[in-house]
Enzyme design. Sequence first.
Site, PDB file in Angstrom:
ATOM      1  N   GLY A  91      46.473  34.758  34.206  1.00 23.47           N
ATOM      2  CA  GLY A  91      44.995  35.460  33.704  1.00 23.47           C
ATOM      3  C   GLY A  91      45.212  36.883  34.310  1.00 23.47           C
ATOM      4  CG  ASP A 134      43.148  52.163  45.451  1.00 29.94           C
ATOM      5  OD1 ASP A 134      41.847  52.103  45.591  1.00 29.94           O
ATOM      6  OD2 ASP A 134      43.854  52.589  46.089  1.00 29.94           O
ATOM      7  CB  CYS A 146      13.408  59.112  28.962  1.00 32.00           C
ATOM      8  SG  CYS A 146      13.343  60.807  28.003  1.00 32.00           S
ATOM      9  CG  ASP A 194      47.900  33.116  30.979  1.00 36.52           C
ATOM     10  OD1 ASP A 194      47.837  34.228  31.728  1.00 36.52           O
ATOM     11  OD2 ASP A 194      47.155  33.129  29.944  1.00 36.52           O
TER      12      ASP A 194
END
EC number: 4.1.1.19
Length: 659
Positions: free
Chosen positions: A315, A321, A528, A313
């Site tokens: 990942g 892009d 705010c 795996d």
Amino acid sequence: MGSKTRSTNRHKSKPLPLSSLEDSRETPWTIEDSEKLYRIQGWGEPYFSINAAGRVMVSPQGDRGGSLDLYELVESLRQRNLGLPLLIRFPDILADRVERLNACFSRAIARYNYPNTYRGVYPVKCNQSRHLVEALVEFGKPYHFGLEVGSKPELAIALATLEPSSPHATAPLLMCNGYKDREYIETALLATKLGHFPIIAIEQLEELHLILEIAKKLEIPPVLGVRAKLSAKGSGHWGDSTGDRAKFGLTIPQILAVTTHLQREGMLDSLQLLHFHIGSQISSISTIKDAIREAAQIYGELVNLGAKMQYLDVGGGLAVDYDGSKTNFYASKNYNMQNYANDIVAEVKEACEEREIDAPILVSESGRAIAAHQSVLIFDILGTSDVSPELPPTVEGKEHLILRNLWETYQTLTPENYQETYHDAIQFKEEAISLFSFGYLSLQERARAEQLYWACCQKILDITRTQDNVPDDLEDLEKNMASIYYANLSVFQSAPDAWAIAQLFPIMPVHRLNEEPTQRATLADLTCDSDGKIDRFIDSRNAKEILELHSLPKSEPYYLGMFLVGAYQETMGNLHNLFGDTNVVHIRATPTGYQIDRVVKGDAIADVLSYAQYDPEDLIENIRRLTENALQDRRLTLEDAQRLLQNYEKTLDRYTYLS
């Protein structure tokens, strides 16, 4: 003495001319100019483009289907009482991304004659929205595409969403990562009885003993993986996802401790997967190659130790892009999806052939590259704040000396003296403020002085845009002179990464792209909070501090789109100032145009108040009691009291954003 000059082209693109310089343009503004300015061909292909009418077009099926006019779509949705800001999801883009990723690995496997297969999984943390995950599971069925989870809530989603396989069918993988307690592990193991195929990745040594204890008790043989802390290091914000100080994973001595313990327990066959993750948004292909090379060697060593290894795996990390530069800039990538697949397949095959071991099933957890493109946030501009007056005030001969000096500075400004004149204007402005502070200048005179100062700055800025070399002391003038465009959105809700980690997203108008954008602006949101702004925008490799926009029409809305926001932004957003979830609409392409597949209404004010533990009914009752008191004291008429109560109740049912 003049200041040192340098070419600004080394740092950022030279701004395009304003309307005051339009006469110098040899040709009128075209959509090609807009394509270049907003870099849409770089980050948008094959899903986004500009049509001849100057509007953004969406091609949900890439280069294999029709296109939709985004402006017309927004107008149509508004007529259905869907207010802005509005998140538009295109499930067809999601389907196209899944298909492209699997096709890239299929081509790489065929090209290098790789003797095994690819089995992708989608990391649910990237976007946990129910409709998105359900659509992705549906689109992934032809490829046995699975899910990756990192928590108990995500495990609950996966178990109820993935379809279990029949006894003789290939089950989609269910990768179980993250911190794990007894309940997590029990649930994952018991899911095998439903037909799921969970692989539990060991990320801490303590997990191993708990997993084996529960597996023995349930009499369910586990399929285990180990997550390795590689020495190969990522880049950018997630560069520390690997190495000894990484949050998750096992060091090499810890991995050996796992294999030793499993062998002692007679369960080494249960170790079947090696997993690593070097961070999200990996911009350089060389970083990926270094990690694959190291991981392939670890995989081979585990095979030699007797583990029944089946899966590698790799990942996440497959980048998007965002700025279209196709470089190793952190908001870009210097490779495409096919390069990514080719290098993974080639590196793993070579390592396995050298060791004369079977090649593993390849797994990736590419969430960002799958989910980012399918969501577009549309918002309108509510107003602007400009520093420069349209026309400077004229000054008579008997007016205050400081006003006469600023007026003369403005009148005598030329391309030959603009740098010197800039410093004169700054000096006169500072003198005007000082005179006002000591009572020698009236408020009206100070206002006129500031208007003259900004008029000088605008004139100087127009001159700098015609120069190849701009003095250092004038480089910030562009940003200082920029207008503020007030956007109907909350950055903290809809683009938290832009605030938290300076992530760049493509932002551009969705219409009027056949007109020259004559304004330079930054964006301020509705909150705010001084951080509620966007003042970094995509450019060629570097970020720029202003965005070229059009002047606001007086009677028509002005729509901007923020693109590639489908990964992480929705679930990481917060309720700053109690601006809630936006309206969401799912649009599917049809042979004759589009259909609205699903509408998810955004938060009403009552919804966000309840998140903060306010009961809307209690609030209404409090206001009713206050109006009754005011009626008794004759501070309110009955008519005004009723109007106040009706407005208050209606407000609670309204969208949290402005209409």
